[in-house]
Design a protein around this motif. Structure first.
Motif, short mmCIF file in Angstrom:
data_model
loop_
_atom_site.label_atom_id
_atom_site.label_comp_id
_atom_site.label_asym_id
_atom_site.label_seq_id
_atom_site.Cartn_x
_atom_site.Cartn_y
_atom_site.Cartn_z
N ALA A 247 0.65 -1.32 -0.04
CA ALA A 247 0.06 -0.03 -0.04
C ALA A 247 0.74 1.17 -0.06
CB ALA A 247 -1.04 -0.09 1.27
N THR A 248 1.99 1.27 0.16
CA THR A 248 2.99 2.41 0.29
C THR A 248 4.21 2.17 -0.80
OG1 THR A 248 4.47 1.62 1.73
CG2 THR A 248 2.38 2.48 2.78
N PRO A 249 4.85 3.37 -1.16
CA PRO A 249 5.90 3.43 -2.18
C PRO A 249 7.12 2.46 -1.52
CG PRO A 249 4.85 5.33 -2.21
CD PRO A 249 4.02 4.74 -1.30
N ARG A 250 7.25 2.92 -0.08
CA ARG A 250 8.32 2.10 0.61
C ARG A 250 8.17 0.56 0.68
NH1 ARG A 250 12.77 2.98 1.58
NH2 ARG A 250 12.89 2.63 3.77
N LEU A 251 7.14 0.15 0.86
CA LEU A 251 7.02 -1.18 0.88
C LEU A 251 6.98 -1.91 -0.36
CD1 LEU A 251 6.25 -3.97 2.00
CD2 LEU A 251 3.81 -3.50 1.96
N GLN A 252 6.67 -1.20 -1.42
CA GLN A 252 6.72 -1.58 -3.10
C GLN A 252 8.48 -1.61 -3.28
OE1 GLN A 252 4.53 1.49 -5.32
NE2 GLN A 252 2.77 0.39 -4.50
N GLN A 253 8.81 -0.58 -2.58
CA GLN A 253 10.24 -0.57 -2.95
C GLN A 253 11.06 -1.87 -2.29
OE1 GLN A 253 12.30 2.88 -1.24
NE2 GLN A 253 14.02 2.88 -2.56
N PHE A 254 10.77 -2.03 -1.03
CA PHE A 254 11.31 -3.04 -0.21
C PHE A 254 11.10 -4.30 -1.05
CE2 PHE A 254 11.02 -6.21 3.04
CZ PHE A 254 12.20 -6.22 3.67
N GLY A 256 10.33 -4.76 -3.97
CA GLY A 256 11.00 -5.05 -5.49
C GLY A 256 12.30 -5.81 -5.38
N ARG A 257 12.98 -5.84 -4.17
CA ARG A 257 14.44 -6.38 -4.22
C ARG A 257 14.34 -7.84 -4.23
NH1 ARG A 257 15.86 -4.45 1.67
NH2 ARG A 257 17.52 -5.90 1.48
N PHE A 258 12.92 -8.42 -3.78
CA PHE A 258 12.79 -9.92 -3.85
C PHE A 258 11.76 -10.33 -4.89
CE2 PHE A 258 13.33 -8.04 0.72
CZ PHE A 258 14.36 -8.93 1.03
N HIS A 259 11.54 -9.61 -5.83
CA HIS A 259 10.83 -9.84 -6.82
C HIS A 259 10.94 -11.17 -7.75
CE1 HIS A 259 8.00 -9.45 -10.36
NE2 HIS A 259 8.90 -9.49 -11.26
N GLY A 260 12.31 -11.55 -7.91
CA GLY A 260 12.51 -12.73 -8.58
C GLY A 260 12.11 -13.97 -7.51
N ILE A 261 12.26 -13.83 -6.33
CA ILE A 261 12.14 -14.84 -5.23
C ILE A 261 11.07 -15.22 -5.15
CG2 ILE A 261 12.53 -15.57 -2.85
CD1 ILE A 261 15.12 -13.98 -2.94
N LEU A 262 10.15 -13.86 -5.12
CA LEU A 262 8.44 -14.01 -4.52
C LEU A 262 7.52 -14.39 -5.78
CD1 LEU A 262 8.45 -11.09 -2.34
CD2 LEU A 262 8.02 -13.39 -1.61
N GLY A 263 8.17 -13.79 -6.91
CA GLY A 263 7.09 -14.23 -8.21
C GLY A 263 5.96 -13.28 -8.35
N ALA A 265 3.89 -9.32 -8.28
CA ALA A 265 3.72 -7.90 -8.80
C ALA A 265 4.72 -6.98 -8.28
CB ALA A 265 2.33 -7.72 -9.06
N ALA A 266 5.21 -7.23 -6.87
CA ALA A 266 5.88 -6.40 -6.26
C ALA A 266 6.95 -5.81 -6.92
CB ALA A 266 6.20 -6.92 -4.82
#
Length: 266
Positions: A247-254, A256-263, A265-266
């Motif tokens: 819900a916040t840009p800070r969480l989206q940014q955080f 985003g570092r794990f995008h490949g692991i989580l799979g 849309a973050a």
């Protein structure tokens, strides 16, 4: 209609400063019996400090932390409602109900795996040595180290040492178990064995509050996720809510570092 049970752990408005720096700016949090709650966020967001306040390894200046309805570390006195720190005997009794596993293993190097586990059982719980030894062997077997009970820490891998540390904490039968980045000091190939032990404990109903950067593990095991940012709770909810709908840009940014692991849309 069945009333919802009271939280096992309650934090209300918890504040902590170091000098002029306010680390915790009013943390509210509930953990119910049998829950696994994960604290996530960037380094410096206050996660570890909050864990240390729960276990009275750090004193907190404002708010309250209650375990089973009993305030941890302090009592309120007089008409002025002043907070007074409890004596060490009372604090020690409270700590005995809260287990904690640290980044570093903190095992006594001159004691075997079994002796490390037995120490708290005999000194704090007052159990006879024979009973403490049986408990130690039971928990070493539970974490996959039945054949390592007589080994010293230097004879164990990092993952094995951390599993001994977990067994030591759980053997004390705590009401709540805290984990502070317990895999961060391990080589990548040793992380899985420690996470497997934690997952087994979660399945057994252990109440756990953990700080972790192992996002896939958090998503799979946690019942509730809390994103901390700059000393506040910025977002909380079930793992799917937090990871899929930041819900916040800070969480989206955080995340985003794990995008490949989580799979996701973050």
């Amino acid at each position: 209609m069945v009333a919802k049970p009271a939280p096992l752990l309650q934090a209300r408005g918890v504040k902590k400063t170091f000098g002029q720096l306010q680390i915790l700016k009013g943390i509210d949090l509930d953990v119910y019996q049998g829950q696994v709650v994960a604290l996530i966020g960037a380094s410096g967001s206050g996660k570890t400090t909050f864990l240390r306040c729960i276990n009275l390894l750090e004193e907190y200046e404002g708010g309250e932390i209650l375990l089973d309805g009993e305030q941890i570390g302090y009592r309120i006195e007089g008409e002025a409602q002043r907070r007074r720190r409890l004596g060490e005997t009372q604090v020690s009794a409270q700590r005995a109900r809260i287990g904690m596993v640290f980044q570093s293993f903190n095992l006594f190097p001159h004691m075997t795996a079994a002796q490390n586990i037995m120490l708290g059982l005999t000194k704090v719980r007052g159990k006879p040595k024979a009973e403490a030894h049986d408990i130690a062997r039971h928990w070493l077997a539970r974490v996959g180290l039945a054949d390592r009970s007589d080994h010293y820490p230097y004879q164990l891998s990092g993952g094995q040492q951390q599993r001994v540390a977990i067994a030591r904490a759980v053997a004390m039968e705590p009401r709540l178990l805290l984990f502070d980045e317990v895999t961060s000091a391990l080589d990548p190939e040793l992380v899985a064995e420690v996470l497997a032990v934690m997952q087994d404990l979660a399945k057994s109903g252990m109440t756990m509050l953990l700080v972790s950067h192992e996002m896939l593990f958090v998503r799979q095991v946690a019942d509730h996720v809390i994103f901390m940012d700059a000393g506040v709770v910025a977002q909380s909810g079930r793992p799917a809510e937090v990871f899929e709908n930041p819900a916040t840009p800070r969480l989206q940014q955080f995340l985003g570092r794990f995008h490949g692991i989580l799979g996701t849309a973050a």
